[in-house]
Design a protein around this motif. Sequence first.
Motif: not given
Length: 299
Positions: A31-33, A152-155, A158-161, A173-175
Motif C-alpha cells: 500500500q505504501i509503495i 530508485t525512482r526509475v526502479l 513509490g519506493l523513492d517516495r 526509515n525502513s526504506g
Amino acid sequence: MGISQYIKDIGRGKDGARSIGRSQAADLMGQIIDQQVSDLELGAFCIAMRIKGETPEEMAGFLDAVHGRLNKVDTRQTRSVVLPSYNGARKLPVLTPLLALLLAREGVAVVVHGEATEDKRVSSQAVFAHLGVNAVEHVGQAKAAQVQFIPTRVLLPGLDRLLAVRRAVGLRNSGHSLVKLMNPCDGHALVVSSYTHPEYLLSMSATFALTGQHALLLRGTEGEPVADARRTPAMDVFKDGQIRRVQEHKEGSLVQVPELPTTDAAATARYIEHVLQGLLPVPEAIALQVQHILLEVNP
C-alpha cells in the motif's frame, strides 16, 4: 483501506509495539509503495518502525512487496552483481564506482542503484557522472563488462517516495534498510550489501537467510557496499538460506595505508581513473572483495 490497523500494532512504543507477520508486512509495504496512503500515515509508519525496529519476517514481507512491483533489469543472459549505493561520502571518498568498474573490467554486468537522500554527502551518482557513467532513465538489459546506474525512482517511484521522507523528518526509515537488501533483477544476480553497526549485521543476516537470496555482506565504508580501503572487514556469503564466512576480519590497520583523495566527486573520479590505469594500486581490501565476488558469480 489505509494502514491504520497496522500502525496500531507497530506504533505502541518500544515496549508495547507488536510485530506483524510476513504477509501482513507485504500488504502494508504494498500500500505504501503503491502510494495509497496519506502523507500523515506514511510519516506515522516511518516513525513507528524507527522506534520498534523491523523483524526479519517483516523485512522479508517488505521485500516481497517490492520485488513484485519493481521495474526489473534483465540479467538472464550474463553474470551480474547488484550494488546498492545510498549513503555516499561524508568523511571518506565514495569508492563504490571503483568496485563497480573493477568488476566490469572482469566481464561482469554491474547494476548500481541509488538515490541521494542527504544533500551534505557526495553520492556515487556524482562520481559516476565524472567518469562518464550517466544515470539511465529506463530499465533494460544488463550487459557484460558494463556498469549502469539506475536511480530508485526509475526502479519504483513509490519506493523513492518512502526514501524521501528522510528529507522531511531527518531520520532513516525502513526504506533505507530495504534498498540494501533488494534484488532489482529479473534473473540471477549477487547482491553486495553492507551494514554500519553490529545490530544491522544480525538483522540483515537473518533476512538474507530467511529469503534465500544470494548475497555478500560486509561492513562497508560509511554504509556503502565497498570495503574500507584502510582495513579489511569480514565478509559473509548467503545462498539458499545458508551462510559462510569467506573473508575474516584483519585486525589492525594496514602497514601501508593507501593515499586516498578527498570526498570531492571530481577528485574521487580522478583517483579511480588512476587506479584503473595502473598508476595507483587497487586497495588491498577492495581487491580481496573483488576476488570473493568473482568466485560467487563465475560458473
